[in-house]
Design a protein around this motif. Structure first.
Motif, short mmCIF file in Angstrom:
data_model
loop_
_atom_site.label_atom_id
_atom_site.label_comp_id
_atom_site.label_asym_id
_atom_site.label_seq_id
_atom_site.Cartn_x
_atom_site.Cartn_y
_atom_site.Cartn_z
N PRO A 63 -24.84 56.92 -10.50
CA PRO A 63 -23.60 56.67 -10.95
C PRO A 63 -22.51 57.06 -10.03
CG PRO A 63 -24.66 58.39 -12.22
CD PRO A 63 -25.72 57.83 -11.26
N SER A 64 -21.37 56.29 -10.31
CA SER A 64 -20.22 56.32 -9.64
C SER A 64 -19.54 57.98 -9.40
CB SER A 64 -19.13 55.34 -9.69
OG SER A 64 -18.66 55.63 -10.93
N ASP A 65 -19.84 58.58 -10.54
CA ASP A 65 -19.05 59.95 -10.44
C ASP A 65 -20.60 60.94 -10.11
OD1 ASP A 65 -20.77 59.31 -12.89
OD2 ASP A 65 -19.74 60.66 -13.98
N PRO A 66 -20.31 61.43 -8.94
CA PRO A 66 -21.27 62.41 -8.54
C PRO A 66 -21.11 63.64 -9.26
CG PRO A 66 -19.69 61.97 -6.82
CD PRO A 66 -19.42 61.19 -7.78
N ALA A 67 -22.12 64.53 -9.55
CA ALA A 67 -22.31 65.68 -9.75
C ALA A 67 -21.31 66.84 -9.24
CB ALA A 67 -23.57 66.46 -10.10
N PRO A 68 -20.63 67.82 -9.64
CA PRO A 68 -19.82 68.70 -8.74
C PRO A 68 -20.67 69.52 -7.60
CG PRO A 68 -19.62 69.27 -10.74
CD PRO A 68 -20.72 68.26 -11.00
N TRP A 69 -21.75 69.60 -7.77
CA TRP A 69 -22.54 70.29 -6.74
C TRP A 69 -23.41 69.11 -5.58
CZ3 TRP A 69 -24.08 69.89 -11.71
CH2 TRP A 69 -25.14 69.16 -11.99
N ALA A 74 -26.48 60.72 -4.13
CA ALA A 74 -27.58 61.43 -4.43
C ALA A 74 -28.96 60.33 -4.27
CB ALA A 74 -27.44 61.71 -5.90
N LEU A 75 -29.85 61.10 -3.92
CA LEU A 75 -30.92 60.41 -3.62
C LEU A 75 -32.01 60.74 -5.16
CD1 LEU A 75 -32.24 61.31 -0.21
CD2 LEU A 75 -30.86 59.35 -0.87
N GLY A 76 -31.90 61.50 -5.71
CA GLY A 76 -32.30 61.77 -7.22
C GLY A 76 -31.63 62.74 -7.81
N ARG A 77 -31.93 63.01 -9.22
CA ARG A 77 -31.36 63.72 -9.95
C ARG A 77 -32.28 64.35 -11.24
NH1 ARG A 77 -25.53 61.67 -11.64
NH2 ARG A 77 -25.12 62.10 -9.64
N LEU A 78 -32.13 65.42 -11.54
CA LEU A 78 -32.93 66.13 -12.60
C LEU A 78 -31.81 66.29 -13.82
CD1 LEU A 78 -35.82 67.06 -13.30
CD2 LEU A 78 -35.05 69.28 -12.80
N PHE A 79 -32.19 65.86 -14.97
CA PHE A 79 -31.50 66.19 -15.86
C PHE A 79 -32.49 67.23 -17.00
CE2 PHE A 79 -30.15 62.05 -14.77
CZ PHE A 79 -28.68 62.16 -14.69
#
Length: 130
Positions: A63-69, A74-79
């Motif tokens: 998504p166009s809004d990256p997480a603050p950290w 991002a190559l991957g993200r864990l929810f």
């Protein structure tokens, strides 16, 4: 008039150049999905019972809004898990492919991304997952 069964040189109709089982018929997206599944399977084999329920997803771009950290793309993200929903690991195909130059490198980057995200979820060193 019935459909024509021969071409103008009186040969039979020609079929596709490669049939589905041939690697030439798999798309880059399918090869990427297989690499992600292989990476998760390797992690599951390594961790056995320590891995909680996990959903896996592949998306084209983050998504166009990256997480603050997060710095950069991002190559991957864990929810994390929420209530009844299990944790969800998302691997982003286009940034990973841009990060790697060839398919062998793509597989290595996918393994690294999956291992890092699962290690973060479990609170362990990523080297223990690889």
């Amino acid at each position: 008039m019935p459909p024509r069964r021969r071409d103008r040189h009186d040969r039979g109709l020609r079929g596709p150049l490669a049939w589905p089982p041939v690697p030439a018929m798999t798309s880059r997206r399918q090869r990427f999905d297989e690499a992600v599944l292989d990476a998760l399977h390797a992690v599951e084999q390594r961790l056995r019972d320590d891995l909680p329920p996990l959903e896996l997803a592949v998306e084209d771009v983050p998504p166009s809004d990256p997480a603050p950290w997060e710095d950069g793309v991002a190559l991957g993200r864990l929810f994390p898990a929420q209530g009844e929903l299990p944790a969800r690991l998302v691997v982003y195909r286009r940034p990973v492919e841009a990060h790697a130059r060839e398919h062998g490198e793509t597989v290595a980057v996918v393994h690294q991304v999956v291992a890092e995200q699962i290690a973060q979820m479990l609170g362990i060193d990523p080297d223990e997952v690889l």
